[in-house]
Scaffold this active site. Structure first.
Site, mmCIF file in Angstrom:
data_model
loop_
_atom_site.group_PDB
_atom_site.id
_atom_site.type_symbol
_atom_site.label_atom_id
_atom_site.label_comp_id
_atom_site.label_asym_id
_atom_site.label_seq_id
_atom_site.Cartn_x
_atom_site.Cartn_y
_atom_site.Cartn_z
ATOM 1 N N HIS A 1 -4.735 -7.942 0.910
ATOM 2 C CA HIS A 1 -4.102 -6.562 1.124
ATOM 3 C C HIS A 1 -3.386 -6.220 2.408
ATOM 4 O O HIS A 1 -2.182 -5.497 2.221
ATOM 5 C CB HIS A 1 -5.068 -5.371 0.828
ATOM 6 C CG HIS A 1 -4.447 -3.874 0.664
ATOM 7 N ND1 HIS A 1 -3.907 -3.511 -0.663
ATOM 8 C CD2 HIS A 1 -4.552 -2.851 1.401
ATOM 9 C CE1 HIS A 1 -3.356 -2.121 -0.307
ATOM 10 N NE2 HIS A 1 -3.734 -1.888 0.914
ATOM 11 N N TYR B 1 -2.570 10.853 0.552
ATOM 12 C CA TYR B 1 -3.564 10.738 -0.647
ATOM 13 C C TYR B 1 -3.350 12.066 -1.321
ATOM 14 O O TYR B 1 -3.117 12.019 -2.623
ATOM 15 C CB TYR B 1 -4.736 10.240 -0.387
ATOM 16 C CG TYR B 1 -4.916 8.771 0.074
ATOM 17 C CD1 TYR B 1 -5.430 8.022 -1.040
ATOM 18 C CD2 TYR B 1 -4.735 8.422 1.347
ATOM 19 C CE1 TYR B 1 -5.686 6.556 -0.659
ATOM 20 C CE2 TYR B 1 -4.775 6.945 1.606
ATOM 21 C CZ TYR B 1 -5.339 6.002 0.644
ATOM 22 O OH TYR B 1 -5.446 4.923 0.828
ATOM 23 N N ASP C 1 0.817 -1.229 0.100
ATOM 24 C CA ASP C 1 -0.135 -0.143 0.020
ATOM 25 C C ASP C 1 0.732 1.189 0.026
ATOM 26 O O ASP C 1 1.966 1.360 -0.916
ATOM 27 C CB ASP C 1 -0.967 -0.167 1.202
ATOM 28 C CG ASP C 1 -2.189 0.995 1.071
ATOM 29 O OD1 ASP C 1 -3.090 0.766 0.326
ATOM 30 O OD2 ASP C 1 -2.045 1.773 1.967
#
Length: 389
Positions: A361, A307, A177
């Site tokens: 994930h 982000y 990630d």
């Protein structure tokens, strides 16, 4: 450098406030049979909130976590929280593990002893690592940057400084990630310091150079691009929102524990190898420990910053630019869309690519033994060259 031991100690008033807020949750009335198709399932969330309020024991989790050797220090004016577990073996290799979102340093709890002391867990002591697990800035107990401009590129610089201050000039990196982006930037910016790079996800912003002097995009690579586009259309709204207008969302999630639980639980259900049932991959206690960490530290808003910054500085390689240190990839079947090896080889020095039988994930939580073994196997032939530097 001033390194201070750190112990988690959430106040009783914070625990009481959480239970009070949970007791006053205002519930939605969803459409019939929506399930998980439009977000977190209402029935699951009610069960999760009830367990959080009446049965979840934060103090037990806190006691267990405080057995980890945790510290705080400052690197370039940024306060960093980290776990530093020294390896047990003849020549442990330093290794920095970086988590992602909506995770935390807690993702690595189960894998730390497997890497630091493999001899006590069915492995070879010669594969031991000095394990360093920092919390990303604005996550958990690492303070949030006060101004814009700290993304994966800059965090790589912080980690390089942290490893220097711990006495590790030569080391490996691992992540998934956001941690895959930080680790990749470490390898890109400091190739001379990197023994190797191991990833269980390829950074979503990674784009190799595709100029006229490069091979044409293959059909397999084109299909991967189509899968990414379809995934973004069906599941990517969270990333678009967190990368463009995160603050409006953060106000609500920082104020409502039920809302925070819904936002994070949705991703564990969608991204883990759970067959639609979260508890097939992670326990309610493990899930709520993650959510509680975000709640008590009030870091859901600051976690979104990665982000925003990732959109500002994506990993787009230019002509002649490659990530030089050796790369190992563990590809888990329930992971977000992963590129084919050829796409990764356009920009990375791929040495090992393992298709894993199970996991998603949150690989370090879901399949810690399988991931640890792949990390150990990848770094095994790289240790001698690392020790000679």
């Amino acid at each position: 450098m001033d390194i201070q031991p750190f112990h988690i100690n959430i106040s009783q008033s914070a625990l009481d406030d959480l239970r009070h807020r949970l007791s006053r949750t205002r519930w939605l009335t969803p459409v019939t049979d929506a399930g998980w198709s439009e977000g977190t399932d209402s029935g699951f969330l009610r069960r999760l909130v009830d367990y959080w309020q009446h049965h979840f024991d934060w103090r037990a989790q806190e006691t267990r976590l405080n057995a980890l050797p945790q510290f705080k220090t400052r690197v370039a004016d940024q306060e960093i929280h980290f776990v530093h577990q020294r390896g047990t073996g003849p020549a442990p290799l330093p290794l920095v593990l970086t988590h992602g979102w909506p995770g935390s340093f807690l993702e690595m709890e189960a894998i730390i002893p497997l890497l630091a002391d493999p001899g006590s867990h069915g492995g070879d002591a010669r594969d031991a690592f000095h394990v360093v697990v920092p919390s990303l800035p604005g996550y958990g107990f690492s303070t949030a940057p006060a101004v814009k401009g700290t993304g994966s590129y800059e965090v790589a610089g912080l980690w390089a400084g942290l490893m220097t201050n711990l006495g590790y000039e030569r080391f490996g990196a691992q992540g998934g990630d956001i941690g895959a982006g930080v680790s990749s930037w470490l390898a890109c910016r400091y190739p001379e310091r990197m023994a190797g790079l191991h990833l269980n996800f390829i950074p979503g912003s990674y784009r190799p150079y595709l100029g006229e002097d490069q091979p044409a995009v293959s059909e397999e690579e084109r299909q991967f691009q189509d899968r990414v586009a379809a995934w973004a259309d069906q599941q990517g709204a969270y990333g678009r929102l967190q990368g463009t207008k995160p603050q409006s969302l953060a106000f609500g999630l920082n104020d409502s524990p039920a809302g925070l639980a819904a936002w994070i639980a949705e991703k564990f259900q969608a991204w883990s190898d759970c067959g639609g049932e979260i508890e097939h991959a992670v326990s309610l206690d493990a899930l709520l420990t993650h959510i509680s960490l975000y709640w008590f530290t009030q870091t859901i808003g600051s976690s979104f910053r990665m982000y925003v910054e990732g959109r500002a500085r994506p990993m787009q390689l230019q002509q002649g630019q490659r990530i030089l240190p050796p790369l190992g990839v563990a590809q888990f079947p329930a992971e977000l869309p992963m590129p084919p090896r050829s796409w990764v080889e356009r920009g990375y020095n791929v040495r090992r690519w393992t298709v894993m039988p199970r996991g998603g994930h949150f690989a370090a939580m879901e399949q810690p033994r399988a991931l640890a073994e792949d990390i150990r196997a990848f770094f095994r032939p790289l240790r001698e060259s690392a020790s000679q530097r």
